[in-house]
Design a protein around this motif. Structure first.
Motif, PDB file in Angstrom:
ATOM      1  N   GLN A  26      30.542  80.575   2.501  1.00 53.62           N
ATOM      2  CA  GLN A  26      29.086  80.588   2.408  1.00 53.62           C
ATOM      3  C   GLN A  26      28.591  81.977   2.799  1.00 53.62           C
ATOM      4  O   GLN A  26      29.245  82.685   3.573  1.00 53.62           O
ATOM      5  N   SER A  27      27.439  82.361   2.278  1.00 51.11           N
ATOM      6  CA  SER A  27      26.894  83.680   2.588  1.00 51.11           C
ATOM      7  C   SER A  27      25.372  83.630   2.547  1.00 51.11           C
ATOM      8  O   SER A  27      24.778  82.683   2.029  1.00 51.11           O
ATOM      9  N   GLY A  28      24.775  84.665   3.089  1.00 53.29           N
ATOM     10  CA  GLY A  28      23.320  84.737   3.094  1.00 53.29           C
ATOM     11  C   GLY A  28      22.836  86.057   3.671  1.00 53.29           C
ATOM     12  O   GLY A  28      23.624  86.978   3.896  1.00 53.29           O
ATOM     13  N   LYS A  29      21.552  86.120   3.911  1.00 51.28           N
ATOM     14  CA  LYS A  29      20.911  87.337   4.416  1.00 51.28           C
ATOM     15  C   LYS A  29      20.140  87.015   5.691  1.00 51.28           C
ATOM     16  O   LYS A  29      19.753  85.877   5.919  1.00 51.28           O
ATOM     17  N   PHE A  30      19.907  88.037   6.493  1.00 49.75           N
ATOM     18  CA  PHE A  30      19.049  87.909   7.664  1.00 49.75           C
ATOM     19  C   PHE A  30      18.163  89.144   7.749  1.00 49.75           C
ATOM     20  O   PHE A  30      18.513  90.206   7.222  1.00 49.75           O
ATOM     21  N   SER A  31      17.018  89.000   8.383  1.00 52.97           N
ATOM     22  CA  SER A  31      16.147  90.151   8.611  1.00 52.97           C
ATOM     23  C   SER A  31      15.199  89.847   9.762  1.00 52.97           C
ATOM     24  O   SER A  31      14.904  88.685  10.054  1.00 52.97           O
ATOM     25  N   ALA A  32      14.764  90.909  10.406  1.00 48.64           N
ATOM     26  CA  ALA A  32      13.800  90.786  11.500  1.00 48.64           C
ATOM     27  C   ALA A  32      12.921  92.030  11.517  1.00 48.64           C
ATOM     28  O   ALA A  32      13.401  93.151  11.318  1.00 48.64           O
ATOM     29  N   ASP A  33      11.636  91.811  11.725  1.00 46.60           N
ATOM     30  CA  ASP A  33      10.676  92.905  11.858  1.00 46.60           C
ATOM     31  C   ASP A  33       9.484  92.403  12.659  1.00 46.60           C
ATOM     32  O   ASP A  33       9.538  91.314  13.235  1.00 46.60           O
ATOM     33  N   ALA A  34       8.421  93.176  12.675  1.00 46.25           N
ATOM     34  CA  ALA A  34       7.249  92.824  13.487  1.00 46.25           C
ATOM     35  C   ALA A  34       6.660  91.466  13.115  1.00 46.25           C
ATOM     36  O   ALA A  34       6.002  90.835  13.946  1.00 46.25           O
ATOM     37  N   SER A  35       6.908  90.980  11.911  1.00 42.99           N
ATOM     38  CA  SER A  35       6.376  89.673  11.514  1.00 42.99           C
ATOM     39  C   SER A  35       7.246  88.514  12.011  1.00 42.99           C
ATOM     40  O   SER A  35       6.864  87.357  11.882  1.00 42.99           O
ATOM     41  N   THR A  36       8.423  88.817  12.577  1.00 43.36           N
ATOM     42  CA  THR A  36       9.330  87.792  13.092  1.00 43.36           C
ATOM     43  C   THR A  36       8.893  87.386  14.494  1.00 43.36           C
ATOM     44  O   THR A  36       8.676  88.248  15.354  1.00 43.36           O
ATOM     45  N   ASN A  37       8.764  86.090  14.716  1.00 35.14           N
ATOM     46  CA  ASN A  37       8.345  85.577  16.018  1.00 35.14           C
ATOM     47  C   ASN A  37       9.296  86.060  17.121  1.00 35.14           C
ATOM     48  O   ASN A  37      10.498  85.894  17.016  1.00 35.14           O
ATOM     49  N   GLY A  38       8.763  86.676  18.161  1.00 38.82           N
ATOM     50  CA  GLY A  38       9.551  87.146  19.296  1.00 38.82           C
ATOM     51  C   GLY A  38      10.170  88.522  19.124  1.00 38.82           C
ATOM     52  O   GLY A  38      10.956  88.952  19.964  1.00 38.82           O
ATOM     53  N   PHE A  39       9.820  89.233  18.068  1.00 39.82           N
ATOM     54  CA  PHE A  39      10.392  90.558  17.804  1.00 39.82           C
ATOM     55  C   PHE A  39       9.820  91.581  18.777  1.00 39.82           C
ATOM     56  O   PHE A  39       8.600  91.779  18.833  1.00 39.82           O
ATOM     57  N   THR A  40      10.682  92.225  19.559  1.00 40.37           N
ATOM     58  CA  THR A  40      10.239  93.235  20.536  1.00 40.37           C
ATOM     59  C   THR A  40      11.090  94.501  20.477  1.00 40.37           C
ATOM     60  O   THR A  40      11.032  95.312  21.396  1.00 40.37           O
ATOM     61  N   LEU A  41      11.866  94.667  19.435  1.00 36.85           N
ATOM     62  CA  LEU A  41      12.791  95.793  19.377  1.00 36.85           C
ATOM     63  C   LEU A  41      12.082  97.139  19.234  1.00 36.85           C
ATOM     64  O   LEU A  41      12.696  98.183  19.460  1.00 36.85           O
ATOM     65  N   GLU A  42      10.800  97.130  18.879  1.00 31.86           N
ATOM     66  CA  GLU A  42      10.051  98.377  18.731  1.00 31.86           C
ATOM     67  C   GLU A  42       9.169  98.665  19.943  1.00 31.86           C
ATOM     68  O   GLU A  42       8.464  99.661  19.982  1.00 31.86           O
ATOM     69  N   LYS A  43       9.235  97.807  20.956  1.00 32.93           N
ATOM     70  CA  LYS A  43       8.355  97.952  22.123  1.00 32.93           C
ATOM     71  C   LYS A  43       9.145  98.285  23.380  1.00 32.93           C
ATOM     72  O   LYS A  43      10.292  97.886  23.527  1.00 32.93           O
ATOM     73  N   ASN A  44       8.498  99.022  24.283  1.00 33.31           N
ATOM     74  CA  ASN A  44       9.028  99.314  25.614  1.00 33.31           C
ATOM     75  C   ASN A  44      10.374 100.028  25.562  1.00 33.31           C
ATOM     76  O   ASN A  44      10.726 100.644  24.571  1.00 33.31           O
ATOM     77  N   THR A  45      11.114  99.970  26.665  1.00 32.03           N
ATOM     78  CA  THR A  45      12.441 100.565  26.758  1.00 32.03           C
ATOM     79  C   THR A  45      13.366  99.576  27.469  1.00 32.03           C
ATOM     80  O   THR A  45      12.920  98.537  27.942  1.00 32.03           O
ATOM     81  N   LEU A  68      29.423  90.012   9.611  1.00 27.94           N
ATOM     82  CA  LEU A  68      28.048  90.506   9.480  1.00 27.94           C
ATOM     83  C   LEU A  68      28.059  91.955   9.009  1.00 27.94           C
ATOM     84  O   LEU A  68      28.955  92.721   9.360  1.00 27.94           O
ATOM     85  N   SER A  69      27.037  92.316   8.249  1.00 25.83           N
ATOM     86  CA  SER A  69      26.844  93.719   7.882  1.00 25.83           C
ATOM     87  C   SER A  69      25.357  94.034   7.926  1.00 25.83           C
ATOM     88  O   SER A  69      24.527  93.186   7.612  1.00 25.83           O
ATOM     89  N   VAL A  70      25.041  95.239   8.333  1.00 26.49           N
ATOM     90  CA  VAL A  70      23.660  95.708   8.337  1.00 26.49           C
ATOM     91  C   VAL A  70      23.437  96.461   7.038  1.00 26.49           C
ATOM     92  O   VAL A  70      24.211  97.359   6.689  1.00 26.49           O
ATOM     93  N   THR A  71      22.379  96.087   6.311  1.00 27.42           N
ATOM     94  CA  THR A  71      22.107  96.730   5.025  1.00 27.42           C
ATOM     95  C   THR A  71      20.933  97.703   5.092  1.00 27.42           C
ATOM     96  O   THR A  71      20.826  98.591   4.264  1.00 27.42           O
ATOM     97  N   SER A  72      20.038  97.507   6.071  1.00 24.33           N
ATOM     98  CA  SER A  72      18.946  98.465   6.240  1.00 24.33           C
ATOM     99  C   SER A  72      18.436  98.410   7.669  1.00 24.33           C
ATOM    100  O   SER A  72      18.514  97.386   8.344  1.00 24.33           O
ATOM    101  N   GLN A 113      23.479  91.118   5.831  1.00 28.15           N
ATOM    102  CA  GLN A 113      24.081  89.985   5.137  1.00 28.15           C
ATOM    103  C   GLN A 113      25.180  89.389   5.997  1.00 28.15           C
ATOM    104  O   GLN A 113      25.722  90.069   6.883  1.00 28.15           O
ATOM    105  N   TRP A 114      25.515  88.132   5.715  1.00 31.47           N
ATOM    106  CA  TRP A 114      26.593  87.461   6.441  1.00 31.47           C
ATOM    107  C   TRP A 114      27.463  86.678   5.471  1.00 31.47           C
ATOM    108  O   TRP A 114      27.012  86.273   4.410  1.00 31.47           O
ATOM    109  N   ILE A 115      28.711  86.525   5.852  1.00 28.15           N
ATOM    110  CA  ILE A 115      29.669  85.689   5.128  1.00 28.15           C
ATOM    111  C   ILE A 115      30.364  84.827   6.166  1.00 28.15           C
ATOM    112  O   ILE A 115      30.771  85.314   7.217  1.00 28.15           O
ATOM    113  N   ALA A 116      30.485  83.548   5.869  1.00 23.14           N
ATOM    114  CA  ALA A 116      31.212  82.607   6.730  1.00 23.14           C
ATOM    115  C   ALA A 116      32.346  82.018   5.909  1.00 23.14           C
ATOM    116  O   ALA A 116      32.140  81.586   4.785  1.00 23.14           O
ATOM    117  N   TYR A 117      33.546  82.027   6.482  1.00 21.76           N
ATOM    118  CA  TYR A 117      34.688  81.436   5.777  1.00 21.76           C
ATOM    119  C   TYR A 117      35.547  80.661   6.769  1.00 21.76           C
ATOM    120  O   TYR A 117      35.611  80.999   7.936  1.00 21.76           O
TER     121      TYR A 117
END
Length: 120
Positions: A26-45, A68-72, A113-117
């Motif tokens: 099975q495979s799929g995609k993941f993403s997170a940004d400011a519109s993702t609930n609980g996203f804080t990777l751009e705030k504070n230190t 897992l692989s990071v595409t962007s 993206q992710w792949i599970a086998y």
């Protein structure tokens, strides 16, 4: 003799089809940004992370291996880009993608993206 060879080849082909049909990759995609609930990777230190739950469309018979692989990545140009992406809480039914950063890094968005086998 031909009949024996034919039956052997037929049995070999059928067992191969059965093995390939049960691979269950099975495979799929993941993403997170400011519109993702609980996203804080751009705030504070310091240490910051976000978790994304990924359910499988069909449960595996045993706990699968996840790749897992990071595409962007959209990161602030004024700091070093530090990040970690890992699969945690892997089960037959799904897993969690944990995306982390630390220090003064500011990540505005990340996807992959992710792949599970199944393990053999």
């Amino acid at each position: 003799m031909r009949k024996v060879i034919f039956l052997f080849v037929l049995a070999l082909c059928l067992s191969s089809v059965s093995v390939f049909a049960q691979t269950g990759i099975q495979s799929g995609k993941f993403s997170a940004d400011a519109s993702t609930n609980g996203f804080t990777l751009e705030k504070n230190t310091g240490d910051r992370s976000i978790s994304i739950e990924i359910p499988f469309s069909k449960p595996f018979e045993t706990k699968p291996t996840i790749v897992l692989s990071v595409t962007s990545i959209d990161a602030d140009k004024g700091t070093n880009v530090r990040y970690s992406v890992e699969a945690v809480s892997v089960s037959r039914d799904g897993f969690t993608v944990k995306i982390s950063t630390w220090a003064d890094t500011k990540i505005h968005g990340i996807s992959g993206q992710w792949i599970a086998y199944p393990e053999k």
